[in-house]
Design a protein around this motif. Structure first.
Motif: not given
Lengths: 130, 130
Positions: A70-95
DNA sequence: ATTGTTGCAAATATTTTGCATTGTG
DNA sequence: CACAATGCAAAATATTTGCAACAAT
């Protein structure tokens, strides 16, 4: 015109309440608690509609299943290759990145996605225990 | 141990010859020219095996189909939202990005992917003509 | 001879769709 | 009342898998 429906309302509400980037199936399981007669088809129909309207994000994953956010603002993801869980990455978008890439490609860039891969701490710890 | 097979050889050869980021189906159509009796299952089996071994890249796309790439060096993609075509983006990989992201997430990053979205020039021109 | 690989077909899994019915505006 | 949305089931798509035959080492 789009009309109100309890089903769609419940889907959006759940998506906004979580940062787990659920799949359609997961959304279905949660909506079912409130609306036991909801069908998986309705969940898919609404997720597709909301994604087309830009109200939510749909993105494919290496696990082969689409995930929604539901968060449509530009942000990045971290996917665990083992369990597949997806986390948000708290960093500023690359302008600057769109300008950098735009120079070399044959077309017009409207957006970008960055996905990091690796292993989440849960999976690293679980592996060590064995 | 992995053994030689004409089928796998042909699959790799085709992947290395193109920069079109083909799907399994497209790989199948090309391999079929040389080996008419090859089966789609064999193509999938080999693509999965090669991707697991790190010899090729597999990545999901918004079109719902996985694409494959023999170029395993870090590089980025541009996907046309209209026709779905995937181009390589000729820009230097972002060296600092893993460190930036790693600070904020709960786990260990091993790689990343950057995908740009937009419209390729072909689709922009086609749209204007109408 | 051993066992990885194949072709084929059937099975899975995910997502979409047709249709009669229900619900919103 | 018009027509968007639903539930249900069937269909469409993509990918994996079981198995007997075949081929590489």
């Amino acid at each position: 015109m789009q009309r109100y429906s309890r089903q769609r309302e419940s889907i959006i509400e759940y998506l906004r309440s979580t940062n787990e980037h659920p799949t359609a199936e997961t959304v279905y399981q949660h909506v079912r608690v409130q609306l036991p007669k909801v069908s998986l088809g309705t969940v898919y129909r609404n997720l597709s509609q909301l994604a087309s309207a830009g109200e939510i994000l749909r993105f494919p994953s290496i696990d082969g299943v689409d995930h929604f956010d539901a968060d449509t603002a530009s942000h990045y993801h971290f996917i665990c290759n083992t369990c597949g869980r997806i986390q948000d990455v708290p960093m500023a978008p690359l302008s600057d990145i769109t300008r950098l890439a735009g120079a070399g490609i044959d077309g017009e860039i409207t957006g970008h996605a960055v996905t990091f891969y690796g292993h989440c701490s849960d999976c690293i710890h679980t592996a060590k225990e064995q």
